[in-house]
Each structure stands twice: as structure tokens, then as C-alpha cells.
Design a protein around this motif. Structure first.
Motif, PDB file in Angstrom:
ATOM      1  N   MET A 179       0.838  -1.179   0.000  1.00 31.35           N
ATOM      2  CA  MET A 179       0.000   0.000   0.000  1.00 31.35           C
ATOM      3  C   MET A 179       0.878   1.236   0.000  1.00 31.35           C
ATOM      4  N   PRO A 180       0.555   2.224  -0.801  1.00 33.92           N
ATOM      5  CA  PRO A 180       1.376   3.428  -0.849  1.00 33.92           C
ATOM      6  C   PRO A 180       1.223   4.275   0.410  1.00 33.92           C
ATOM      7  N   TYR A 181       2.328   4.863   0.838  1.00 29.59           N
ATOM      8  CA  TYR A 181       2.304   5.718   2.020  1.00 29.59           C
ATOM      9  C   TYR A 181       1.568   7.028   1.765  1.00 29.59           C
ATOM     10  N   ASP A 182       1.442   7.432   0.512  1.00 29.01           N
ATOM     11  CA  ASP A 182       0.802   8.706   0.212  1.00 29.01           C
ATOM     12  C   ASP A 182      -0.718   8.613   0.134  1.00 29.01           C
ATOM     13  N   LEU A 183      -1.283   7.467   0.463  1.00 26.47           N
ATOM     14  CA  LEU A 183      -2.733   7.301   0.497  1.00 26.47           C
ATOM     15  C   LEU A 183      -3.256   7.704   1.868  1.00 26.47           C
ATOM     16  N   THR A 184      -4.169   8.658   1.896  1.00 26.01           N
ATOM     17  CA  THR A 184      -4.769   9.060   3.159  1.00 26.01           C
ATOM     18  C   THR A 184      -5.807   8.019   3.557  1.00 26.01           C
ATOM     19  N   MET A 185      -5.653   7.492   4.756  1.00 21.63           N
ATOM     20  CA  MET A 185      -6.552   6.459   5.270  1.00 21.63           C
ATOM     21  C   MET A 185      -7.788   7.107   5.889  1.00 21.63           C
ATOM     22  N   CYS A 186      -8.823   6.298   6.076  1.00 26.07           N
ATOM     23  CA  CYS A 186     -10.070   6.785   6.655  1.00 26.07           C
ATOM     24  C   CYS A 186     -10.330   6.093   7.988  1.00 26.07           C
ATOM     25  N   PRO A 187     -10.723   6.843   9.015  1.00 23.90           N
ATOM     26  CA  PRO A 187     -11.036   6.222  10.295  1.00 23.90           C
ATOM     27  C   PRO A 187     -12.336   5.416  10.248  1.00 23.90           C
ATOM     28  N   GLY A 188     -13.222   5.721   9.305  1.00 25.58           N
ATOM     29  CA  GLY A 188     -14.438   4.945   9.097  1.00 25.58           C
ATOM     30  C   GLY A 188     -15.539   5.107  10.120  1.00 25.58           C
ATOM     31  N   LYS A 189     -15.382   5.988  11.066  1.00 24.14           N
ATOM     32  CA  LYS A 189     -16.387   6.122  12.123  1.00 24.14           C
ATOM     33  C   LYS A 189     -17.766   6.435  11.548  1.00 24.14           C
ATOM     34  N   ASN A 190     -18.731   5.564  11.858  1.00 23.06           N
ATOM     35  CA  ASN A 190     -20.134   5.687  11.436  1.00 23.06           C
ATOM     36  C   ASN A 190     -20.341   5.625   9.923  1.00 23.06           C
ATOM     37  N   CYS A 191     -19.331   5.264   9.178  1.00 19.59           N
ATOM     38  CA  CYS A 191     -19.458   5.205   7.725  1.00 19.59           C
ATOM     39  C   CYS A 191     -20.111   3.887   7.309  1.00 19.59           C
ATOM     40  N   PRO A 192     -21.211   3.946   6.554  1.00 22.70           N
ATOM     41  CA  PRO A 192     -21.910   2.720   6.156  1.00 22.70           C
ATOM     42  C   PRO A 192     -21.207   1.927   5.050  1.00 22.70           C
ATOM     43  N   ILE A 193     -20.227   2.518   4.370  1.00 18.48           N
ATOM     44  CA  ILE A 193     -19.539   1.820   3.278  1.00 18.48           C
ATOM     45  C   ILE A 193     -18.078   1.524   3.593  1.00 18.48           C
ATOM     46  N   LYS A 194     -17.681   1.667   4.845  1.00 13.36           N
ATOM     47  CA  LYS A 194     -16.264   1.531   5.197  1.00 13.36           C
ATOM     48  C   LYS A 194     -15.682   0.161   4.878  1.00 13.36           C
ATOM     49  N   HIS A 195     -16.458  -0.901   4.981  1.00 16.23           N
ATOM     50  CA  HIS A 195     -15.917  -2.242   4.747  1.00 16.23           C
ATOM     51  C   HIS A 195     -15.700  -2.547   3.269  1.00 16.23           C
ATOM     52  N   SER A 196     -16.183  -1.688   2.390  1.00 14.09           N
ATOM     53  CA  SER A 196     -15.918  -1.872   0.966  1.00 14.09           C
ATOM     54  C   SER A 196     -14.997  -0.785   0.425  1.00 14.09           C
ATOM     55  N   CYS A 197     -14.381  -0.017   1.335  1.00 18.97           N
ATOM     56  CA  CYS A 197     -13.495   1.083   0.943  1.00 18.97           C
ATOM     57  C   CYS A 197     -12.037   0.745   1.267  1.00 18.97           C
ATOM     58  N   PHE A 198     -11.194   0.888   0.272  1.00 23.41           N
ATOM     59  CA  PHE A 198      -9.769   0.603   0.416  1.00 23.41           C
ATOM     60  C   PHE A 198      -9.113   1.506   1.465  1.00 23.41           C
ATOM     61  N   PHE A 233     -10.245   2.376   4.248  1.00 19.86           N
ATOM     62  CA  PHE A 233     -10.520   1.860   5.582  1.00 19.86           C
ATOM     63  C   PHE A 233      -9.939   0.465   5.793  1.00 19.86           C
ATOM     64  N   THR A 234     -10.032  -0.386   4.783  1.00 21.45           N
ATOM     65  CA  THR A 234      -9.660  -1.792   4.949  1.00 21.45           C
ATOM     66  C   THR A 234      -8.180  -2.095   4.730  1.00 21.45           C
ATOM     67  N   SER A 235      -7.437  -1.159   4.159  1.00 18.29           N
ATOM     68  CA  SER A 235      -6.014  -1.401   3.903  1.00 18.29           C
ATOM     69  C   SER A 235      -5.225  -1.532   5.191  1.00 18.29           C
ATOM     70  N   LYS A 236      -4.160  -2.298   5.108  1.00 14.15           N
ATOM     71  CA  LYS A 236      -3.253  -2.421   6.249  1.00 14.15           C
ATOM     72  C   LYS A 236      -2.400  -1.169   6.327  1.00 14.15           C
ATOM     73  N   ILE A 237      -2.151  -0.729   7.521  1.00 15.52           N
ATOM     74  CA  ILE A 237      -1.333   0.459   7.736  1.00 15.52           C
ATOM     75  C   ILE A 237       0.128   0.049   7.668  1.00 15.52           C
ATOM     76  N   CYS A 238       0.877   0.743   6.847  1.00 17.21           N
ATOM     77  CA  CYS A 238       2.303   0.458   6.680  1.00 17.21           C
ATOM     78  C   CYS A 238       3.117   1.620   7.252  1.00 17.21           C
ATOM     79  N   GLY A 239       3.652   1.409   8.434  1.00 19.61           N
ATOM     80  CA  GLY A 239       4.480   2.460   9.031  1.00 19.61           C
ATOM     81  C   GLY A 239       3.697   3.720   9.308  1.00 19.61           C
ATOM     82  N   ARG A 240       4.316   4.841   9.040  1.00 20.37           N
ATOM     83  CA  ARG A 240       3.682   6.138   9.256  1.00 20.37           C
ATOM     84  C   ARG A 240       2.623   6.354   8.181  1.00 20.37           C
TER      85      ARG A 240
END
Length: 92
Positions: free
Chosen positions: A1-20, A22-29
Motif C-alpha cells: 500500500m502506498p504511504y501517500d494514500l490518506t486512510m479513513c477512520p471509518g467512524k459511522n461510515c456505512p460503506i467503510k468495509h468496501s473502501c480501500f 478503511f480496509t487497507s493495512k497500515i504500513c508504518g507512518r
């Protein structure tokens, strides 16, 4: 996964489980949105990235599975579902 991708916390989001985002593994910082970008008024998210593999990749994987099985008749749905599952696991 690229480090320059901003991740989403997914709080209360109804589509978070189908969104990259939210579901991507965090790599380092990694950077995160401060707030979930999902818009409840429009029921959409402008920052959504699907975590489903594209149809052409699924088609090619299903064909590969069919060939590995000896090209049997009547297995197209099962092969498609298996291909989708295989690729979804690798996508995350």
C-alpha cells in the motif's frame, strides 16, 4: 500500500468495509482523515476507493481456475466467486 494514500477512520461510515481507505493495512507512518469524509446528506463519499478487484481481473482469474480444473462445464459461477474471493484477499 502506498504511504501517500490518506486512510479513513471509518467512524459511522456505512460503506467503510468496501473502501480501500478503511480496509487497507497500515504500513508504518500513515496519514488519516481527521473526520470520516462520508456525506450522509448525499449518501456518498468523494474519497471512496473500492476494495473490490476490477471485473477484468476477476474474469482472467476465473478463466485460470477453469483451466486448472480441466475445463469442466457448469462451473462458471463457482469459478467466478472463487476468483473474486482470491483477488479480494490479495487486494487487502
Amino acid at each position: 500500500m502506498p504511504y501517500d494514500l490518506t486512510m479513513c477512520p471509518g467512524k459511522n461510515c456505512p460503506i467503510k468495509h468496501s473502501c480501500f481507505r478503511f480496509t487497507s493495512k497500515i504500513c508504518g507512518r500513515q496519514d488519516f482523515f481527521v473526520h470520516t469524509p462520508y456525506n450522509f446528506v448525499s449518501n456518498s463519499c468523494k474519497d471512496f476507493i473500492s476494495n473490490r478487484p476490477d471485473v477484468e481481473k476477476i474474469r482472467l482469474q476465473a478463466y485460470k481456475i477453469w483451466q486448472q480444473q480441466g475445463c469442466p462445464d457448469g462451473q462458471s459461477l463457482e469459478n467466478w466467486l472463487q476468483a473474486e474471493k482470491d483477488l479480494s484477499q490479495h487486494h487487502q
